[in-house]
Write a protein that holds these residues in place. Structure first.
Motif, PDB file in Angstrom:
ATOM      1  N   ASP A  72      13.242   0.407   1.811  1.00  0.00           N
ATOM      2  CA  ASP A  72      13.208  -0.956   1.308  1.00  0.00           C
ATOM      3  C   ASP A  72      12.231  -1.016   0.135  1.00  0.00           C
ATOM      4  N   PRO A  73      12.699  -1.453  -1.037  1.00  0.00           N
ATOM      5  CA  PRO A  73      11.789  -1.501  -2.191  1.00  0.00           C
ATOM      6  C   PRO A  73      10.612  -2.438  -1.981  1.00  0.00           C
ATOM      7  N   ARG A  74      10.764  -3.437  -1.131  1.00  0.00           N
ATOM      8  CA  ARG A  74       9.646  -4.349  -0.868  1.00  0.00           C
ATOM      9  C   ARG A  74       8.553  -3.635  -0.061  1.00  0.00           C
ATOM     10  N   THR A  75       8.965  -2.817   0.902  1.00  0.00           N
ATOM     11  CA  THR A  75       7.990  -2.004   1.628  1.00  0.00           C
ATOM     12  C   THR A  75       7.335  -1.000   0.699  1.00  0.00           C
ATOM     13  N   ALA A  76       8.135  -0.411  -0.166  1.00  0.00           N
ATOM     14  CA  ALA A  76       7.598   0.554  -1.129  1.00  0.00           C
ATOM     15  C   ALA A  76       6.530  -0.084  -2.008  1.00  0.00           C
ATOM     16  N   ALA A  77       6.759  -1.321  -2.412  1.00  0.00           N
ATOM     17  CA  ALA A  77       5.802  -2.003  -3.294  1.00  0.00           C
ATOM     18  C   ALA A  77       4.469  -2.239  -2.589  1.00  0.00           C
ATOM     19  N   VAL A  78       4.515  -2.640  -1.319  1.00  0.00           N
ATOM     20  CA  VAL A  78       3.264  -2.868  -0.591  1.00  0.00           C
ATOM     21  C   VAL A  78       2.541  -1.547  -0.352  1.00  0.00           C
ATOM     22  N   LEU A  79       3.283  -0.503  -0.034  1.00  0.00           N
ATOM     23  CA  LEU A  79       2.661   0.804   0.147  1.00  0.00           C
ATOM     24  C   LEU A  79       1.917   1.240  -1.114  1.00  0.00           C
ATOM     25  N   ALA A  80       2.501   0.983  -2.273  1.00  0.00           N
ATOM     26  CA  ALA A  80       1.844   1.348  -3.533  1.00  0.00           C
ATOM     27  C   ALA A  80       0.535   0.584  -3.702  1.00  0.00           C
ATOM     28  N   GLU A  81       0.520  -0.673  -3.273  1.00  0.00           N
ATOM     29  CA  GLU A  81      -0.717  -1.455  -3.395  1.00  0.00           C
ATOM     30  C   GLU A  81      -1.792  -0.938  -2.438  1.00  0.00           C
ATOM     31  N   VAL A  82      -1.381  -0.529  -1.254  1.00  0.00           N
ATOM     32  CA  VAL A  82      -2.348   0.023  -0.308  1.00  0.00           C
ATOM     33  C   VAL A  82      -2.914   1.336  -0.847  1.00  0.00           C
ATOM     34  N   ALA A  83      -2.051   2.158  -1.435  1.00  0.00           N
ATOM     35  CA  ALA A  83      -2.524   3.411  -2.020  1.00  0.00           C
ATOM     36  C   ALA A  83      -3.483   3.148  -3.179  1.00  0.00           C
ATOM     37  N   ALA A  84      -3.206   2.125  -3.977  1.00  0.00           N
ATOM     38  CA  ALA A  84      -4.104   1.783  -5.089  1.00  0.00           C
ATOM     39  C   ALA A  84      -5.471   1.375  -4.561  1.00  0.00           C
ATOM     40  N   PHE A  85      -5.486   0.637  -3.443  1.00  0.00           N
ATOM     41  CA  PHE A  85      -6.786   0.298  -2.854  1.00  0.00           C
ATOM     42  C   PHE A  85      -7.559   1.553  -2.497  1.00  0.00           C
TER      43      PHE A  85
END
Length: 740
Positions: free
Chosen positions: A448-461
């Motif tokens: 799911d691209p929406r899950t992918a987007a949140v994962l990217a934000e967590v990785a950025a943190f």
């Protein structure tokens, strides 16, 4: 289901429960819900009450204006002090505010239905049908049927009786604020009447309004403000909705919507049929049959819970747990109380508690084929993502997203913390909340691209936060908090909590899997620099992987074993030494205050470690501890103390994990089966490698049928060891196992 009917002759589990008397306490009232509206139905034929709840109903208490503490400028100093050996340094990482609870969840009102001339109790029975979500109560001359529609988001109740009725909406429930501003309305309509109740919160511009349309067949409706009197009717239909709002609500618009539901001859049965297309389809996907005694299956729930060793109890609690979990999930996942409460003084604000409770309650959703629950988790997360970004920026001075430990459903900001509970330091929450979404993606075979987007934000943190290192160049997570424990002789904010290490590794590597390319390379490299877990002097996996931080074993939370469950970081198959250390940690863990969530969390970890005896012991503490009300909703503590959904919703996950476990490349059959469950059948389980599974077992062996949707090779693990298994999409694969 009747006292002498289908339950006594059933050849399988009973998908419902019943009682021979009305509920005397709201905790025993039968539950229905659609993930937005909920009901607690007492089922009294002479003076019935239906308590109405709604997921958005939270009482303003200052939390609606609270922000996370602005601490980013002080982070480096606290990190320096912790690294230098000041193990109480994190206690100063605060802005000095007192503990602020999130806005507490509360009930709306109760629908009261009083017979003008009380009738007898001959033939009385109340029941809830899990397959339909319908709560019914009957006597020889009175029938009530109620469901909460997933299709139309409305509470639908039908009363069939020859008796005259008084109907009203009553806000007077335990704990209601004395200064709640309440206004009632009663109007005649072509169908019968319209009742409204508007409640404005003290010292706030926020309010909620309930609207009930009363449709009368074969009789008359006379206004008796604030209610209505029904005379000579053969059938009364109630349609109820609630809205939480600021300012005034357009009641006329709400009324039009309710009246439109009755247009073109729509009836209770036609509205129910629309609901069943959604509810029954979801509920029926998975079933568990433990070959229970038919006589035990026939018992009312209040009697069955007194027989904790009976397979019929686990059957019914499994079914009830899936039913209540589905019914509580829609707009949001379940709260601490699911979707229900009959008291304004809800323990721990009836919050979404993300450091164990929401996670445990929703744990079964992917495998138990309830994507409705997973989607509810995702929707809450997406609505709050902007708040998660503020947490990262304000507390840590970082990009990305940090989830709060507590939420009221409106705010995702980290403002609920104190010295003893420095929850604003906790950084692992986003990974835990994302885990069932990732599992769901693995099951369906798409990302799911929406899950992918949140994962990217967590990785950025993590990229911005994980900047400190030890003398060996390994990343140090500092400050680090292990909910809700602290090291012996040190403070709560520490270094390298095992949960934080596991969550950071998992989040970074999962984000890399979802985002191939330069970002992925960078995130994997950062994950590889995190330190390994530590094994302490007791041979146990340490809760803090930092020298000198000793374990405090007697605690209800098992945060440090996050790598065992829900993650697959530590397994008997891939990391046997760490698995043995994790098992030792589990052996040493105390139960502290006997919380239900602690026992079932223990059972889930034991199942992953293939310890069926420990699974059975943890289940027994809950089943023997009188944790279940007659409604089959559970309590937080033994002896039905503090209404709480943790045990009710988490128990199905425990049973599934004891019977079957999967990863994208592995299937484990009967890893931790309690000895008392000698035979049974589990139908409809979803695996993370994209197959449906039916499993049956007896003392002589087991049989599994896999229905794969993808072609792949996996490893099959049984008590005999491992072997490769080739699956072909669309072709059933039958496995026959010897004595397990």
């Amino acid at each position: 289901m009747t006292a002498t009917g289908p339950a006594t002759t059933a050849t399988g589990p009973v998908h419902g429960t019943w009682e021979p008397v009305p509920a005397g306490r709201w905790e025993d009232a039968f539950l229905s819900g659609n993930g937005r509206h909920g009901t607690l139905v007492f089922g009294d034929p002479n003076a019935d009450r239906v308590i109405v709840t709604q997921h958005t109903l939270v009482r303003p208490n200052g939390g609606e204006h609270a922000r996370p503490p602005r601490l980013a400028a002080e982070l480096a100093d606290v990190q320096d002090r912790l690294l230098a050996g000041d193990l109480k340094a994190a206690e100063t990482f605060t802005d000095g505010r007192p503990l602020q609870w999130v806005q507490p969840f509360h009930p709306a009102f109760q629908i009261r239905l009083r017979r003008r001339s009380p009738g007898g109790a001959d033939g009385y029975q109340r029941q809830v049908d899990f397959t339909t979500g319908e709560v019914t109560a009957t006597t020889d001359d009175w029938t009530s049927r109620l469901f909460v529609s997933r299709a139309d988001d409305v509470i639908v109740q039908r009363i069939t009786t020859t008796a005259d009725l008084d109907i009203s909406l009553d806000h007077r429930l335990p704990g209601v604020p004395r200064t709640l501003g309440v206004g009632h309305g009663a109007l005649r309509t072509p169908e019968g009447a319209l009742l409204t109740l508007r409640a404005r919160y003290p010292d706030s511009d926020r309010a909620y309004t309930g609207v009930t349309l009363v449709a009368v067949t074969g009789g008359t409706a006379e206004l008796t403000p604030p209610g209505v009197r029904i005379t000579g009717a053969t059938d009364v239909l109630l349609l109820t909705r609630i809205r939480r709002h600021t300012g005034e609500l357009d009641v006329s618009a709400e009324t039009r919507e309710l009246r439109e539901l009755l247009a073109d001859g729509q009836s209770y049965d036609s509205l129910l049929a629309r609901h069943l297309d959604l509810h029954r389809t979801a509920y029926n996907r998975v079933t568990l049959d433990l070959a229970a005694d038919p006589a035990e299956r026939a018992l009312p729930g209040s009697e069955l819970v007194k027989r904790p060793s009976q397979a019929a109890l686990l059957e019914r609690l499994f079914a009830a747990g899936r039913y209540h979990l589905l019914s509580a999930s829609g707009l949001n996942p379940p709260r601490l109380t699911g979707l229900w409460t009959g008291d304004w003084d809800t323990a721990w604000s009836g919050a979404f508690t993300n450091d164990a409770n929401v996670n445990l309650q929703t744990a079964s959703a992917p495998a138990a084929a309830l994507p409705e629950v997973t989607e509810a988790c995702a929707e809450l997360m997406r609505r709050q993502l902007h708040d998660w970004r503020e947490n990262a920026r304000t507390v840590f001075g970082a990009r990305g997203a940090v989830a709060p430990a507590h939420s009221d459903g409106e705010s995702g900001l980290s403002y609920h913390f104190s010295r003893e509970y420095p929850l604003h330091l906790w950084t692992a929450g986003a990974d835990w909340l994302l885990k069932p979404l990732v599992d769901h993606d693995e099951i369906r075979g798409g990302r799911d691209p929406r899950t992918a987007a949140v994962l990217a934000e967590v990785a950025a943190f993590y990229e911005d936060f994980l900047t400190r290192t030890d003398t060996d160049g390994r990343i140090v997570i500092v400050p680090s908090y292990s909910p809700e424990n602290r090291p012996a002789g040190a403070s709560w904010g520490a270094l390298n909590a095992a949960m934080d290490l596991s969550a950071a590794r998992h989040a970074l590597r999962t984000a890399a899997d979802y985002h191939p390319g330069p970002d992925a390379d960078r995130w994997r490299a950062l994950a590889d620099r995190l330190p390994p877990h530590r094994i302490n002097a007791d041979g146990a996996l340490a809760e803090w992987a930092w020298p000198g931080l000793d374990d405090s074993y007697d605690h209800r939370h098992l945060s440090h074993l996050y790598g065992v469950w829900p993650l697959d970081e530590i397994t008997p198959y891939d990391t046997p030494e760490l698995a043995a250390a994790a098992h030792r940690a589990l052996e040493l863990r105390g139960a502290e205050n006997d919380s239900a969530h602690g026992h079932l969390h223990h059972a889930l970890i034991a199942a992953r470690l293939r310890d069926g005896e420990r699974v059975a012991a943890a289940l027994a503490r809950v089943l023997d501890g009188d944790f279940f009300h007659a409604s089959l909703m559970s309590s937080h503590y033994p002896d039905r103390d503090v209404y709480n959904a943790d045990a009710a919703h988490a128990l199905p996950a425990v049973l599934i994990e004891a019977l079957v476990q999967s990863t994208p490349g592995r299937l484990v059959l009967l890893p931790a089966l309690p000895a008392a469950l000698a035979q049974g059948r589990l139908h409809g389980i979803r695996t993370r490698f994209g197959a449906e599974l039916d499993l049956s077992w007896t003392p002589d062996g087991a049989r599994a049928v896999l229905k794969p949707h993808r072609t792949l090779r996996i490893d099959l693990w049984t008590s005999s060891g491992a072997q490769p298994l080739d699956l072909v999409a669309g072709e059933d694969h039958v496995l026959t196992l010897g004595t397990w």
